[in-house]
Design an enzyme around this catalytic site. Sequence first.
Site: not given
Ligand code: DCP
Length: 723
Positions: A23, A121
């Site tokens: 995000y 993913e």
């Molecule tokens: N997300 C969310 N609430 C959460 C976890 C994730 O809304 N508790 C959303 C925001 C993230 C997206 O889903 O950007 C993808 O989650 P990821 O776990 O893949 O984490 P990120 O992409 O943010 O970081 P990373 O680089 O560690 O994968």
Amino acid sequence: MPVARPDSSGARIIAHVDLDCFYVQVEQRKQPKLRGLPTAVVQYNEWKGGGLIAVGYEARNYGVKRSMRGDEAKEVCPQIELVQVPVARGKADLSSYRNAGSEVVSILARKGRCERASIDEVYLDLTDAAEAMLAETPPESLDEVDEEALKSHILGLESKDGNDSKATVKEWLCRCDADHRDKLLACGVLIVTELRMQVLKETEFTCSAGIAHNKMLAKLASGMNKPAQQTTVPFSSVKGLLDSLPIKKMKQLGGKLGTSLQNELGVTTVGDLLKFSEDKLQESYGFNTGTWLWNIARGISGEEVQARLLPKSHGSGKSFPGPRALKTVASVQHWLNQLCEELSERLCSDLEQNKRIAHTLTLHASAFKSSDSDSRKKFPSKSCPLRYGTAKIQEDTFNLFQAGLREFLGSFGVKTQGSHYSGWRITALSVSASKIVPVLSGTCSIMKYFNGPDKFGSTSEQLPDNFIDAAPLSPSGSESYSTLNSTELQNELPGEQVWIEHSMADLGQLEMKANTWNGLDPSCSISKQTSGTESSSSLDQNKPQNRDDSRMRSVPIKSNQQEHKKSALKDKGASSILNFFKSGDLSCSSGNHDTEHAETLLPLGDCLSESNKKQVNIPKERLDNSTGDCLSESNQNQVNIPKERLAEAATTSTSTDRCGSDQIQQRSESWKLRIEEIDPSVIDELPKEIQDEIQAWLRPSKRPHRVKQGFTIADYFSPSKNR
Ligand code: DCP
């Protein structure tokens, strides 16, 4: 519960690609001035600065974590940029993230079978592409290997004295004497590097990847070196990887099953599972799960990459934590109307862009009775056949809610009509559309239905027969995709990137058409979003196991996972993908990517008609099937909406303005960590293992199925049963 799948014959090349701080990257692309700054995305709720849901890597360096609220993040990193999740209809609007994810999927799907596993993913089966590369341009024949590929992490590979790691990686990739599996894996490394670079070039997003011989290992590897890096698991390093891997880090073991393994079998790492025979594991956890555990301890997983670029369902939800809990029917109806509007838009968009229709409408709610000690009673999920059109979806959803509320209240018989306090509270609502299937070719000219105003001029008119006939009655909406590979999919359906462009291009046309449909109820509003909530794929409970030990020979590796993590840390920030940004190669213009503003109206909603039948507007054959369909969904109840209830709904469906009192925001710290705070619309889009975790919290009563030793049907009836 996890289920064992036979490992397919022959070496497969599977990649798991995960976007970095997704995000945050989307917001940084919208506002390029945020690039390189510590940034986090917060939920729209402004209490204590809102809850962080995505944290950029620069902010992570300051100690900012996803579990923090905005105010806390500012304490540890005063210069942090907090960006709010877009809001529409009073709730989080994830469409820009979904669309951004679709852009990436359409690029990744170019090289092999592609499964969109969550909003950010993807799994790829690159076996064919790797075989082709090995046959045509094997890595050993290359004079030069891409710099980015040389930054790959190869588990188990140690730099030789005097050789820097890039030279060692090059040597590994280009070995003539490698076995077939490793040669294929080397091709996979090159293919994934190319895909990641292409994603960066076309979308400005970085991603990380894992490359291995199965989904489980690829997923494990993709998170090992982030951001913007890739990790490969050669067959020979599997044992070393799993030996030291904490059991809870394994997919599907982060919840209760993992806890049970820790507490009851004393297992702390995946490698510890090797101590137990398959019989013992089956005895403790059942036949399928026992075999699955036995397999994963050896790195065996036969789970296939499903060909799925589109979501299996669409959902829209909102939570009402603590003092915001809804306590009147009118306020529930107000929010259901908002959720249904969003759902209806997405259904129309899916129909228009992908020629798919959904068959089942489901309402989920979380509730408690303020006067009842039996607070664990769940609000029952209810479903019914789905009728297109915002007003109809709203009407049916409200009826589902009323049916659910009656059942939830049971003998309490609390009044469910009107707007006054009734002793119950709703803490979350979500409405979803599932059993989505393609409209059969030959009848899929959706515009045919839009072009004839006569067909839609009256809400009492029946939908043309061939439209209904076009919808297969199969209960499994995803079946029709599962046999297609990505190329077939692209032929059958336009790639998602293409849909985005088309939808932008078509908007003008559609708007013109909408304008010519004067006098029609434009209840089907099409926005530019292209995809929706992902639901997890179902598992085959009955597949036989395969225990091919010879395929998983245990060859110890020299370095363990921690060592890799350490070297990964050293490498962080050194990747050329990151340099790509630093070098200012990108113009960073975000204008083309802001996908949220174009909207137009189509009168699809009214192409479906009211009817006096119990199940409105559903042809007989679908009525005959509907119960069966819904019974196949284990935890949902089919609701037949009686005629009198439709009338009842009509009397209560007008007051959307009486909910003001519910929305008085009496904030209190006491509800900070409540489960109800989790926005249901967000859960379905999270990575699968986070979904599993959350589902485990939400359903605490679900325990791993344990087969007791010697337990028989006779035992069940014996007096000792009640002990
Ligand atoms: N997300 C969310 N609430 C959460 C976890 C994730 O809304 N508790 C959303 C925001 C993230 C997206 O889903 O950007 C993808 O989650 P990821 O776990 O893949 O984490 P990120 O992409 O943010 O970081 P990373 O680089 O560690 O994968």
